[in-house]
Design a protein around this motif. Sequence first.
Motif, short mmCIF file in Angstrom:
data_model
loop_
_atom_site.label_atom_id
_atom_site.label_comp_id
_atom_site.label_asym_id
_atom_site.label_seq_id
_atom_site.Cartn_x
_atom_site.Cartn_y
_atom_site.Cartn_z
N GLY A 1 62.63 17.31 76.67
CA GLY A 1 63.23 17.37 75.33
C GLY A 1 62.39 16.62 74.32
N LEU A 2 61.88 15.47 74.71
CA LEU A 2 61.04 14.68 73.80
C LEU A 2 59.69 15.36 73.56
CD1 LEU A 2 61.99 11.11 75.01
CD2 LEU A 2 62.56 12.17 72.81
N VAL A 3 59.19 16.07 74.56
CA VAL A 3 57.97 16.87 74.35
C VAL A 3 58.22 17.90 73.26
CG1 VAL A 3 56.41 18.58 75.39
CG2 VAL A 3 56.99 16.51 76.65
N ALA A 4 59.36 18.57 73.33
CA ALA A 4 59.70 19.58 72.32
C ALA A 4 59.80 18.95 70.92
CB ALA A 4 61.01 20.28 72.68
N VAL A 5 60.44 17.79 70.84
CA VAL A 5 60.56 17.10 69.55
C VAL A 5 59.17 16.74 69.02
CG1 VAL A 5 61.39 15.00 68.42
CG2 VAL A 5 62.89 16.23 69.99
N MET A 6 58.28 16.29 69.90
CA MET A 6 56.93 15.91 69.46
C MET A 6 56.10 17.13 69.06
SD MET A 6 56.74 12.67 69.24
CE MET A 6 58.41 12.86 68.62
N ILE A 7 56.29 18.26 69.72
CA ILE A 7 55.60 19.48 69.30
C ILE A 7 56.04 19.86 67.89
CG2 ILE A 7 55.44 21.98 69.69
CD1 ILE A 7 55.48 21.31 72.73
N LEU A 8 57.33 19.80 67.62
CA LEU A 8 57.83 20.10 66.27
C LEU A 8 57.31 19.08 65.25
CD1 LEU A 8 61.48 21.12 67.18
CD2 LEU A 8 59.59 22.62 66.49
N ALA A 9 57.20 17.82 65.65
CA ALA A 9 56.67 16.80 64.76
C ALA A 9 55.20 17.07 64.44
CB ALA A 9 56.84 15.41 65.38
N VAL A 10 54.43 17.48 65.44
CA VAL A 10 53.02 17.80 65.21
C VAL A 10 52.91 18.96 64.22
CG1 VAL A 10 50.96 18.81 66.31
CG2 VAL A 10 52.11 16.86 67.36
N VAL A 11 53.72 19.99 64.40
CA VAL A 11 53.69 21.14 63.48
C VAL A 11 54.04 20.69 62.06
CG1 VAL A 11 54.83 23.32 62.92
CG2 VAL A 11 54.15 22.84 65.28
N PHE A 12 55.05 19.84 61.91
CA PHE A 12 55.45 19.32 60.60
C PHE A 12 54.29 18.56 59.95
CE2 PHE A 12 57.07 15.65 58.18
CZ PHE A 12 57.77 16.31 57.17
N HIS A 13 53.65 17.68 60.70
CA HIS A 13 52.58 16.85 60.14
C HIS A 13 51.30 17.65 59.90
CE1 HIS A 13 54.81 13.17 60.13
NE2 HIS A 13 55.13 13.32 61.42
N ILE A 14 51.06 18.71 60.67
CA ILE A 14 49.91 19.59 60.38
C ILE A 14 50.06 20.19 59.00
CG2 ILE A 14 48.85 21.81 60.98
CD1 ILE A 14 49.19 21.06 63.93
N GLY A 15 51.27 20.66 58.69
CA GLY A 15 51.53 21.25 57.37
C GLY A 15 51.31 20.27 56.22
N ARG A 16 51.46 18.99 56.50
CA ARG A 16 51.27 17.96 55.47
C ARG A 16 49.90 17.28 55.56
NH1 ARG A 16 55.98 15.79 53.15
NH2 ARG A 16 55.05 13.71 53.26
N GLU A 17 49.08 17.74 56.52
CA GLU A 17 47.74 17.20 56.75
C GLU A 17 47.76 15.69 56.98
OE1 GLU A 17 45.06 18.56 53.70
OE2 GLU A 17 45.50 20.66 54.13
N GLU A 18 48.71 15.24 57.76
CA GLU A 18 48.86 13.82 58.09
C GLU A 18 48.27 13.59 59.49
OE1 GLU A 18 52.84 12.99 55.44
OE2 GLU A 18 53.09 13.59 57.53
N TYR A 19 46.96 13.50 59.55
CA TYR A 19 46.25 13.49 60.82
C TYR A 19 46.56 12.29 61.71
CZ TYR A 19 44.05 17.36 58.51
OH TYR A 19 43.86 18.54 57.86
N PRO A 20 46.72 11.08 61.17
CA PRO A 20 47.09 9.98 62.07
C PRO A 20 48.46 10.20 62.73
CG PRO A 20 46.22 9.11 60.01
CD PRO A 20 46.39 10.59 59.82
#
Length: 127
Positions: free
Chosen positions: A78-97
């Motif tokens: 479940g936490l892997v899924a949450v982190m995948i969604l977080a990565v997608v969110f931050h990609i859209g905002r170009e927040e690389y760190p």
Amino acid sequence: MNSALWAVQILLGVSFIGIGVTHFVVPPGLPAPMAWMYALPSGLHFAIGTAEILGGLGLILPGLTRIQTRLTPLAGLGLVAVMILAVVFHIGREEYPNIAFNATLGVLAAFVAYGRWRLYPLPGKMA
């Protein structure tokens, strides 16, 4: 291997519980790397915070109590899924760190999920 899994479980569990609580009480004046929290609607904060707190508890409590130990790998997934969604969110905002941070947490959660499912499952209570 059991010790390494426990170390990662505790580290991730405490981290996710802390981050999850932050979603419920978004403090003013967060540093720039966390300013993204102001962009989320309150309903999404509630959903993410709940998932992270429950996932964090799921990484630790079943192993400590030896009750429903099968929940630990599921919490990791479940936490892997949450982190995948977080990565997608931050990609859209170009927040690389933030992308790197979330990817690292996701890989560690996947390690716990796989480790507790296949490599070294947690023992349950004897019937």
